[in-house]
Design an enzyme around this catalytic site. Structure first.
Site, mmCIF file in Angstrom:
data_model
loop_
_atom_site.group_PDB
_atom_site.id
_atom_site.type_symbol
_atom_site.label_atom_id
_atom_site.label_comp_id
_atom_site.label_asym_id
_atom_site.label_seq_id
_atom_site.Cartn_x
_atom_site.Cartn_y
_atom_site.Cartn_z
ATOM 1 N N ALA A 240 -7.057 24.958 58.694
ATOM 2 C CA ALA A 240 -5.748 24.714 58.078
ATOM 3 C C ALA A 240 -5.961 24.269 56.639
ATOM 4 C CB ALA A 240 -4.993 23.625 58.843
ATOM 5 N N VAL B 95 -9.032 21.765 56.087
ATOM 6 C CA VAL B 95 -9.419 21.163 57.365
ATOM 7 C C VAL B 95 -10.294 22.137 58.155
ATOM 8 C CG1 VAL B 95 -8.562 20.238 59.551
ATOM 9 C CG2 VAL B 95 -7.360 19.719 57.418
ATOM 10 N N LYS C 229 -11.365 16.920 57.407
ATOM 11 C CA LYS C 229 -10.594 17.216 56.197
ATOM 12 C C LYS C 229 -11.505 16.992 54.999
ATOM 13 C CE LYS C 229 -6.633 14.790 55.026
ATOM 14 N NZ LYS C 229 -5.176 14.517 55.113
ATOM 15 N N ASP D 143 5.638 10.784 55.199
ATOM 16 C CA ASP D 143 5.626 12.212 54.896
ATOM 17 C C ASP D 143 6.021 13.028 56.121
ATOM 18 O OD1 ASP D 143 5.184 14.782 54.098
ATOM 19 O OD2 ASP D 143 3.038 14.565 53.742
ATOM 20 N N GLY E 255 -7.124 19.559 49.844
ATOM 21 C CA GLY E 255 -8.362 19.880 50.532
ATOM 22 C C GLY E 255 -8.128 20.881 51.630
#
Ligand SMILES: Nc1ncnc2c1ncn2[C@@H]1O[C@H](COP(=O)(O)OP(=O)(O)O)[C@@H](O)[C@H]1O
Ligand SMILES: [Mg+2]
Length: 420
Positions: free
Chosen positions: A112, A119, A133, A263, A117
Site C-alpha cells: 500500500a 507499506v 511502513k 485522521d 512512504g
C-alpha cells in the site's frame, strides 16, 4: 516550478487575447495542460500537498475548488514507489546490512502507499506477519520548503484565492508533517491508544514491533481486512453496527480518552470479516485534547441535544469560535452550521445518514461562509481536528448508508448525573 505554471498561464492568456477574449483567472487555470503541470508538481510534493489539502478541507467548509479536490484525490492513489535500490538503502540504514536474515519473506512490491512512504508486507523468522511502513528518504528534511512550494503553487495558479489568509494553516501543516514524519512517535501513539482502548471486542489494532522500528521505519503486525467502504454492499444490520461503533468510539475519544485519532480518512479503517471487527490503522495524527476543549464540547453537545440556543452560543464562545471582528450575521451563520451538525443528535431513533444529505448541506453553508471575504476566523486548531473527525464519521456513515441512533449514544457521554 512557479514560473513554469505562471509561464503556462501567460501563454494561455495570450492565446485567449489573440482570439479577442479577455482571459479570466479560472479560465486560464483549467486548461488541461496547466492542470497537468500542476498535478505533476503536486505529485512531486505529494506528502506536503496531501497535508495542505487535508487541512484546507477541514476548515470552515471545503475551501478547495472541485478541480483541486480531483487533483488531490489523484495524488492519494498515484504514489510513485521507491526504486528497489533506494528501499534497500533505507532498510540497510535502519536495520543493518544483514537484515534479510531476520525475515522468512519480505515483499519488495509495496502492499500500500502511505502519504510520505510506502507499506511492505513481511514475515519474520518467528512466523509473525508484519506491515512495515518505510519513509521516503529526504522527506523530513524538506517538509518546510515543500509546504511553502505547495502554497505558492496553489496561490499562483489561482486555486487558492489570495484573499484567504492561511498563515496559521501553513504553520500547522508543517508542524503536523514533522510530527507524522517521526514514525517512532507514531508507534508510541499506537501503543498508548491500544492501552487506553483496552481489551475491546469490536476493534483490532496492529501490535507495534519495537525492535524493527525507528523514526523512519515503522514495524507492526499485519492486520487482515477489506476497505471499510466495501461494506456499502453488506447487510444493513452490519453497516448500522459498524457506523454506530465508530461514532461511539469518536465520542469516547473526545470525552473519555481525551485522545483523538484525528485522521478519519477511509483508508485508515478496514473490516475483518473473519473476526467481524473493525480494523483501526494510522496513529500518526493522534493528539491529546485539553480539558477546556473537552468541557466546551460537552456543553455544546449537551445544549445541542436540548436545543438550547443560548447555551450553545455560550459554549461556542468558550471554545473560541467567534472572533471579535465577526458580525452578528456571521455569528448566526456559524450557529446555523452548529444546529445542522447537531441534527443527528436531536433526532429521535436511528438517523438515516444516506437520506439526510447532511454532509452536502453542511458543505454548502460552510462554503458560503468561507467565500465571505470578511469572514476568516479560524477556530482553535483542536476544534478543527474534532470537526475533521466528526465530519469523517458523518461521511463514512453516509457512504455506508447507515442508520445510527446518535442521540442514544451521545446521551451516554453527556448525561447530567455522570458528569455534573
Ligand atoms: N498494520 C497494517 N496491516 C495491514 N495494512 C496496513 C497496516 N498499516 C498500514 N497498512 C496499509 O497501508 C496504508 C497506509 O498506512 P498508513 O499508516 O495509513 O499511512 P499514512 O500515515 O501515510 O496514511 C493503509 O491505508 C493500509 O492499507
Ligand atoms: Mg493513513
Amino acid at each position: 516550478m512557479a514560473t513554469g505554471v505562471a509561464g503556462g498561464m501567460l501563454a494561455e492568456g495570450v492565446r485567449h487575447l489573440a482570439k479577442g477574449q479577455m482571459p479570466t483567472m479560472s479560465g486560464i487555470l483549467l486548461t488541461p495542460s496547466n492542470a497537468e503541470r500542476i498535478t505533476k508538481e503536486l505529485a512531486r510534493l505529494r506528502g506536503a500537498a496531501m497535508k495542505v489539502g487535508q487541512l484546507m478541507s477541514m476548515d470552515a467548509g471545503d475551501l478547495i475548488p472541485p478541480a483541486l479536490s480531483e487533483m488531490m484525490a489523484r495524488l492519494r492513489s498515484d504514489a510513485n514507489a521507491m526504486p528497489m535500490s533506494q528501499l534497500v538503502t533505507v532498510l540497510d540504514k535502519a536495520w543493518g546490512n544483514n537484515w534479510s536474515d531476520k525475515f522468512e519473506r519480505f515483499t519488495f512490491t509495496p502492499a500500500a502507499a502511505a502519504s510520505i512512504g510506502q507499506v511492505h508486507r513481511a514475515r519474520t523468522r518467528e512466523g509473525i506477519d508484519l506491515a512495515i511502513k518505510v519513509q521516503y528518504p529526504g522527506v523530513r528534511e524538506s517538509i518546510d520548503s515543500d509546504v511553502d512550494n505547495v502554497v505558492t503553487l496553489l496561490r499562483i495558479s489561482g486555486l487558492l484565492p489570495s484573499s484567504i489568509e492561511i498563515d496559521s494553516l501553513i504553520a500547522e501543516a508543517k508542524m503536523q508533517l514533522h510530527a507524522e514524519a517521526d514514525y517512532q512517535s507514531e508507534q508510541n501513539w499506537l501503543t498508548r491508544y491500544s492501552d487506553i482502548l483496552g481489551n475491546q471486542s469490536d476493534f483490532i489494532l496492529p501490535v507495534p514491533h519495537a525492535e524493527l522500528t525507528n523514526s523512519k521505519v515503522l514495524a507492526m503486525t499485519w492486520v487482515e481486512g477489506v476497505p471499510i467502504e466495501s461494506l456499502a454492499l453488506a447487510p444493513q444490520q452490519l453497516r448500522d453496527r459498524v457506523a454506530a461503533k465508530l461514532f461511539e468510539l469518536a465520542l469516547k475519544e473526545l470525552f473519555d480518552f481525551q485522545v483523538i485519532q484525528s485522521d478519519p480518512n477511509f483508508a485508515n479503517y478496514r473490516f475483518n470479516h473473519d473476526e467481524q471487527k473493525i480494523v483501526l490503522l494510522d496513529f500518526g495524527a493522534t493528539r491529546a485534547m485539553p480539558d477546556s476543549m473537552v468541557e466546551g464540547y460537552r456543553k455544546l453537545m449537551r445544549a445541542g441535544l436540548d436545543k438550547d440556543q443560548i447555551k450553545m452560543r455560550e459554549a461556542a464562545t468558550d471554545i473560541g469560535y467567534f472572533g471579535a471582528e465577526m458580525s452578528p450575521q456571521q455569528i448566526d451563520a456559524v450557529m446555523d452550521l452548529f444546529e445542522m451538525a447537531c441534527e443527528p443528535l436531536c433526532h429521535q431513533g436511528a438517523y438515516d445518514f444516506a437520506g439526510s444529505n447532511l454532509p452536502k448541506r453542511m458543505h454548502d453553508v460552510g462554503m458560503t461562509l468561507a467565500l465571505d471575504r470578511n469572514y476568516w476566523h479560524s477556530p482553535p486548531v483542536d476544534a478543527l481536528f474534532l470537526h475533521r473527525k466528526l465530519a469523517g464519521m458523518y461521511l463514512l456513515a453516509a457512504r455506508l448508508k447507515a442508520g445510527v441512533d446518535v442521540r442514544a449514544i451521545a446521551n451516554r457521554y453527556l448525561s447530567e448525573d455522570e458528569y455534573l
